[in-house]
Design a protein around this motif. Structure first.
Motif, mmCIF file in Angstrom:
data_model
loop_
_atom_site.group_PDB
_atom_site.id
_atom_site.type_symbol
_atom_site.label_atom_id
_atom_site.label_comp_id
_atom_site.label_asym_id
_atom_site.label_seq_id
_atom_site.Cartn_x
_atom_site.Cartn_y
_atom_site.Cartn_z
ATOM 1 N N LYS A 84 0.822 -1.203 0.000
ATOM 2 C CA LYS A 84 0.000 0.000 0.000
ATOM 3 C C LYS A 84 0.865 1.266 0.000
ATOM 4 O O LYS A 84 1.816 1.390 0.752
ATOM 5 N N CYS A 135 -4.879 0.335 -0.810
ATOM 6 C CA CYS A 135 -5.057 -0.632 0.276
ATOM 7 C C CYS A 135 -4.050 -1.772 0.094
ATOM 8 O O CYS A 135 -3.444 -1.933 -0.970
ATOM 9 N N ASP A 172 -9.385 1.070 -5.787
ATOM 10 C CA ASP A 172 -8.048 0.730 -5.294
ATOM 11 C C ASP A 172 -6.915 1.574 -5.868
ATOM 12 O O ASP A 172 -5.773 1.446 -5.422
#
Length: 262
Positions: free
Chosen positions: A29, A48, A218
């Protein structure tokens, strides 16, 4: 068939006894720079962590790389994946890059690539509604049709908007499952993959198909959330044909039955 959403466009696919790792982005991340966009321009990627140990992903039998943008194949993947792992790419240019990284079994997808009794068919994508000059600068992208006896036909769209090439693919192959990159990701001016209207067009073209949305929430330039897509699908009447798996969530498809699993 079992689809496991990993993160962004990274999906682990079990198909006809083969484990495919699609578009591996394996970096921790926040270790990659932001994508060029007015959306969250300072947020570092990925947003993430991986939902599973990276070693689980490295055990896949083969890798599909739809294109070489970092959100689909990053330096971590280049370093961590076995150099003897079979890797399938869209064109010779991408193949040359992966051979430079040391990968020894690189195959360029064509109309009838066979791997372990599975037919893999490359479907050209369109990376946004840019003009042709900008599309050339952004680079080519592709999707893949998976076909095998006793398995539903699967179409992994890769990064593309709805355009005649996608329409032709779904009308030719009649996929029962479509893995659609549907985060509505935005560059400086244009959307680079499917948004709500693209997914609706996809559903209308193959109304019997299950659409599984991936590439969502994401990377810094996403604009369409899972909940927003579900709300849209409910409004348009196709929520029963849509899945938006969370990272780490699996969808198992046995003939005509569909089951979510952790």
């Amino acid at each position: 068939m079992k689809l496991t959403q990993i993160r962004n466009a990274t999906v682990l696919l079990e198909y006809a006894g083969v484990h495919f790792l699609i578009d591996p982005m394996l970096s921790p991340k926040g270790t990659l720079p932001p994508c060029h966009s007015r959306v969250r321009p300072e947020a570092r990627n990925p947003l993430c962590e991986l939902p599973c140990p990276v070693e689980v992903l490295l055990e896949a039998d083969a890798v599909i790389v739809t294109h070489l943008h970092p959100g689909h194949f990053d330096q971590a993947a280049a370093q961590l994946l076995s150099k003897t792992k079979p890797i399938f790419v869209q064109n010779s240019r991408d193949g040359e890059v992966l051979r430079y990284y040391g990968f020894q079994q690189v195959t360029v997808l064509n109309a009838d690539t066979i791997f372990s009794n599975i037919t893999l068919t490359k479907i050209p994508g369109r990376y946004g509604n840019w003009d042709e000059e900008m599309l050339d600068h952004a680079g080519s992208v592709c999707g893949v049709i998976f076909q095998a006896s006793d398995e539903p036909c699967l179409y992994a769209t890769g990064d593309t908007v709805w355009y005649p090439g996608v329409e032709q693919a779904v009308r030719t192959f009649h996929p029962q499952v479509v893995l659609a990159n549907a985060g509505g990701n935005m560059g400086w001016q244009y959307q680079s993959n499917m948004g709500t209207e693209d997914v609706l067009a996809l559903h209308r073209a193959v109304p019997s198909a299950l659409i599984v949305a991936t590439h969502m929430e994401d990377l810094n330039h996403w604009t369409l959330s899972r909940q927003q897509l579900r709300d849209f699908a409910q409004k348009k009447g196709f929520l029963s044909k849509l899945r938006t798996p969370a990272n780490g969530e699996s969808i198992c498809i046995f003939k005509s039955k569909i089951r979510n699993s952790p």
